[in-house]
Design a protein around this motif. Structure first.
Motif, short mmCIF file in Angstrom:
data_model
loop_
_atom_site.label_atom_id
_atom_site.label_comp_id
_atom_site.label_asym_id
_atom_site.label_seq_id
_atom_site.Cartn_x
_atom_site.Cartn_y
_atom_site.Cartn_z
N ASP A 1 0.80 -1.17 -0.13
CA ASP A 1 0.12 0.09 0.02
C ASP A 1 0.75 1.21 0.08
N VAL A 2 1.71 1.41 0.96
CA VAL A 2 2.71 2.48 1.06
C VAL A 2 3.66 2.64 -0.36
N ARG A 3 4.02 1.65 -0.87
CA ARG A 3 4.79 1.68 -2.07
C ARG A 3 3.91 2.33 -3.11
N ASN A 4 2.89 1.89 -3.40
CA ASN A 4 1.97 2.07 -4.36
C ASN A 4 1.61 3.57 -4.19
N ARG A 5 1.20 4.15 -2.88
CA ARG A 5 0.95 5.37 -2.74
C ARG A 5 2.31 6.18 -3.03
N MET A 6 3.32 6.00 -2.53
CA MET A 6 4.65 6.74 -2.85
C MET A 6 5.09 6.95 -4.31
N ARG A 7 4.76 5.75 -5.15
CA ARG A 7 4.94 5.93 -6.44
C ARG A 7 4.00 6.65 -7.18
N MET A 8 2.70 6.57 -6.80
CA MET A 8 1.59 7.78 -7.33
C MET A 8 2.15 9.07 -7.08
N ILE A 9 2.39 9.36 -5.90
CA ILE A 9 2.98 10.80 -5.63
C ILE A 9 4.12 11.27 -6.19
N ILE A 10 5.06 10.36 -6.45
CA ILE A 10 6.33 10.64 -7.27
C ILE A 10 5.83 10.80 -8.62
N ALA A 11 4.78 10.03 -9.32
CA ALA A 11 4.62 9.96 -10.47
C ALA A 11 3.90 11.34 -10.97
N SER A 12 2.94 11.68 -10.01
CA SER A 12 2.19 12.80 -10.21
C SER A 12 2.93 14.01 -10.35
N SER A 13 3.94 14.14 -9.40
CA SER A 13 4.78 15.37 -9.06
C SER A 13 5.70 15.54 -10.62
N GLY A 14 6.08 14.63 -11.20
CA GLY A 14 7.12 14.47 -12.46
C GLY A 14 8.23 14.91 -11.95
N GLN A 15 8.79 14.69 -10.69
CA GLN A 15 9.95 14.90 -10.22
C GLN A 15 10.73 13.80 -9.76
N GLN A 16 12.19 13.70 -9.99
CA GLN A 16 12.75 12.86 -9.39
C GLN A 16 13.20 13.25 -7.76
N PRO A 17 12.60 12.47 -6.79
CA PRO A 17 12.99 13.06 -5.53
C PRO A 17 14.29 12.70 -5.06
N SER A 18 14.67 13.53 -4.23
CA SER A 18 15.95 13.41 -3.28
C SER A 18 15.85 12.44 -2.21
N PRO A 19 16.84 12.03 -1.69
CA PRO A 19 16.65 11.07 -0.63
C PRO A 19 15.97 11.74 0.59
N GLU A 20 15.91 13.04 1.01
CA GLU A 20 15.22 13.83 1.91
C GLU A 20 13.75 13.82 1.56
N ALA A 21 13.52 13.94 0.37
CA ALA A 21 11.84 14.11 -0.28
C ALA A 21 11.39 12.64 -0.25
N ILE A 22 12.15 11.60 -0.42
CA ILE A 22 11.55 10.47 -0.21
C ILE A 22 11.11 9.91 1.24
N GLU A 23 11.71 10.64 2.03
CA GLU A 23 11.38 10.37 3.67
C GLU A 23 10.10 11.11 3.74
N ARG A 24 9.89 12.62 3.16
CA ARG A 24 8.81 13.31 3.20
C ARG A 24 7.47 12.66 2.56
#
Length: 412
Positions: A45-68
């Motif tokens: 569940d968490v991985r899918n939600r994180m993927r959706m957020i990342i895909a929606s933003s269109g940005q490659q997240p930094s390690p700090e952003a991944i934590e947020r």
């Protein structure tokens, strides 16, 4: 609700790292991230939600952003679980057709189709069920919040009039077409953490993340469902601290995170225009000409006005020597003499001014109707609906906070 010191980074970071790993490897490490009243939230569940957020933003997240993003994903899933549990208690079911319509609405706002949204999510490794569950929770929550609190909310005429007065006071000020993101302050993380999240959200927007997407995923304001879009607002409708920032923003600019009650707000200035809103009066003028004025005229006229209105004014003033009434029709406030405009300030339909000393003698003005018009000006019904929405939103946030506090939430 048990306070979280920190979500274990190892399991969730590993889960996100598996975004491009073979499915057989992912199956070996899947587990439970949290139990919400004994209902599990899994690493899937968490991985899918994180993927959706990342895909929606269109940005490659930094390690700090991944934590947020990870924290936001877990928190969002916990809230949705609590909302769906509450909906189940009230026997509220959301039809598949309602979720389909919600996806179609999102697609329309973004100039795409439901099929394209599903395809884009699939290409990011996100099953469409992740989005559907999020929307199901939103729809169910709106239904039960409206059912529980909707009939209790009362917007008085005084509240509407006060709001209209604030708008009238800012009639000549600029008008703003804005979008907003509201990040709510909660017990988890506190002020410092929320400020960091607000700064991170602003940085993501400056780097090109779509405002609509960030608002939909992170904003706690009712406008999140519309991608944060608020529409045209007048200066008097904004909080003073927000208006102060809006005054210096130009179209296309983003604000810094603004501290407001309950959290932080980021606004995007879409359009801006000079105020063209005007206060319009329908007036009846009562005059006692100078030739008829005596020492008692002012008192006599004052007493007559207490029982006068625009329909009975002639009979009401009949006992005042020399007094006569003149309907003036509709007049914009800007066309009135300053002393008359000042005397009318704050008066509504059915009110009258004090007796004034003028060049014509003793005069007073009855307000037969008062209205505010111009581009971007909300109607009375618009203002009432806005006030109802604000109250319902406040009740919604309080109820969800209560559910979090009373729930048994165990982090694994």
């Amino acid at each position: 609700m048990k306070h979280r010191a920190r979500i274990l980074m190892s399991s969730l970071a590993a889960a996100l790292a598996l975004a491009t790993a073979p499915a057989v490897s992912a199956q070996q490490v899947e587990g439970i991230v949290a139990l919400v009243n004994d209902q599990p939230i899994t690493t899937v569940d968490v991985r899918n939600r994180m993927r959706m957020i990342i895909a929606s933003s269109g940005q490659q997240p930094s390690p700090e952003a991944i934590e947020r993003i990870q924290e936001q994903a877990v928190r969002g899933l916990i809230d949705e679980t609590l909302q769906l549990q509450a909906a189940a208690e009230f026997d509220v079911d959301v039809d598949e057709a309602e979720v389909d319509q919600a996806i179609d609405d999102i697609a329309e706002r973004n100039g795409t189709t439901r099929a394209q949204i599903q395809q884009e999510l699939a290409s990011a490794g996100v099953d469409i069920s992740t989005l559907r569950r999020q929307l199901e929770a939103e729809i169910a929550w709106q239904i039960i919040v409206s059912g529980r609190y909707g009939s209790r909310i009362r917007v008085s005429n005084q509240q509407i009039e006060a709001a209209l007065e604030r708008i009238a006071a800012s009639a000549s000020q600029p008008q703003y077409y804005i979008a907003e993101i509201f990040l709510e302050l909660t017990s988890a993380g506190g002020e410092e953490r929320l400020q960091q999240q607000a700064t991170a959200a602003l940085n993501a927007l400056r780097e090109g993340a779509p405002f609509q997407v960030v608002a939909q995923q992170f904003s706690a304001a009712p406008s999140a469902a519309n991608g944060g879009e608020v529409g045209w607002v007048l200066g008097g409708q904004l909080r003073p601290e927000v208006e102060q920032v809006a005054q210096v923003l130009q179209p296309g600019q983003l604000s810094r995170p603004i501290r407001v009650p309950g959290g932080y707000m980021i606004i995007a200035m879409i359009q801006k225009r000079e105020g063209t809103t005007t206060v319009q009066y329908d007036l009846t003028q009562v005059t006692v000409p100078t030739s008829s004025v005596t020492d008692t005229t002012a008192d006599e006229l004052r007493r007559a006005l207490e029982r006068a209105n625009c329909e009975n004014v002639d009979s009401a003033i009949s006992g005042v020597p020399g007094a006569f009434a003149t309907p003036l029709g509709e007049i914009p406030a800007s066309s009135l003499l300053p002393n008359i405009r000042d005397a009318l300030n704050g008066l509504g339909t059915g009110d009258h001014t004090q007796v004034l000393d003028t060049a014509a003698g003793r005069q007073a003005f009855l307000v037969c109707e008062r209205s505010i018009g111009g581009p971007g000006m909300p109607t009375r019904d618009d203002v009432e609906e806005q006030l109802r929405g604000q109250q319902l939103s406040n009740q919604s946030r309080r109820w969800l906070r209560d559910l979090r506090r009373e729930a048994t939430i165990e982090y694994r």
